[in-house]
Design an enzyme around this catalytic site. Structure first.
Site, mmCIF file in Angstrom:
data_model
loop_
_atom_site.group_PDB
_atom_site.id
_atom_site.type_symbol
_atom_site.label_atom_id
_atom_site.label_comp_id
_atom_site.label_asym_id
_atom_site.label_seq_id
_atom_site.Cartn_x
_atom_site.Cartn_y
_atom_site.Cartn_z
ATOM 1 C CB CYS A 263 -0.793 -5.230 3.837
ATOM 2 S SG CYS A 263 -2.034 -6.839 3.879
ATOM 3 C CD GLU B 25 0.887 -0.246 -1.046
ATOM 4 O OE1 GLU B 25 0.716 -1.480 -1.455
ATOM 5 O OE2 GLU B 25 0.488 0.391 -0.207
ATOM 6 C CG HIS C 7 -2.141 -2.744 0.000
ATOM 7 N ND1 HIS C 7 -0.949 -3.363 -0.180
ATOM 8 C CD2 HIS C 7 -2.915 -3.710 0.303
ATOM 9 C CE1 HIS C 7 -0.985 -4.601 0.231
ATOM 10 N NE2 HIS C 7 -2.122 -4.899 0.542
#
Length: 193
Positions: free
Chosen positions: A79, A170, A168
């Protein structure tokens, strides 16, 4: 293998949690002295790219990190991290400016424009993708490998040791993209051995 995570702002703790699950040694980069010990890869997390760029400059981290990236340090930008690596930013000036991509910031609108999809990621297969006011890559140079697209927009790419996602990874339980990044680090280590 030791991975530095830029921890000035944004989703750095989530990246650390994924690396923990993968058994990869990691540490947070908050100030210049954190760069003194050697490391093999760098994660630039999501967050606010303008704030991160200012903090990198103010804390004296921009130049030493830029030098390491120019020398071939593997970097994974998610991002805002993608924006920091881009050579061209619509309506903005580049930060590291090392990846031959043009980026449209906040391409999916405000926070309410956040969304989740599952799409194909080249070399991995179907992966979950969480977008939070995400950018997308408007164009990519000839040396950039497009790894994923959503609705015709490029959302993941690789150029040499640089890996970027507009989403994302994660924030999901899927570890495959971080594992892919660790493989980039391992390959570079083998080449330099």
């Amino acid at each position: 293998m030791r991975v530095g995570i830029l921890a000035l702002q944004g989703a750095f703790a989530e990246h650390a949690a994924v690396l923990e699950k993968l058994g990869a040694e990691h540490f947070e980069i908050r100030q210049r002295k954190d760069l003194e010990a050697p490391f093999d890869g760098l994660i630039l997390p999501g967050g606010e790219s303008t704030v991160m760029k200012k903090l990198l400059h103010d804390l004296g981290l921009l130049e030493p990190l830029a030098e390491k990236i120019q020398e071939g340090l593997p970097v994974f930008g998610t991002c805002a991290g993608l924006i920091l690596l881009a050579k061209e930013i619509e309506g903005g000036s580049p930060c590291f400016g090392v990846m031959d991509i043009a980026v449209k910031r906040n391409a999916y609108g405000r926070q309410l424009g956040s969304f989740y999809v599952r799409e194909s990621f080249h070399g991995i297969g179907m992966v979950p993708m969480t977008f939070i006011r995400g950018p997308y890559i408007a164009s990519a140079g000839k040396d950039v490998e497009v790894l994923a697209e959503v609705d015709g927009n490029i959302v993941a790419a690789r150029q040499g040791n640089l890996l970027v996602t507009a989403f994302h990874p994660e924030l999901s339980e899927d570890l495959s993209i971080h594992r892919y990044f660790l493989q980039i680090i391992e390959r570079r280590a083998c080449q330099n051995a």
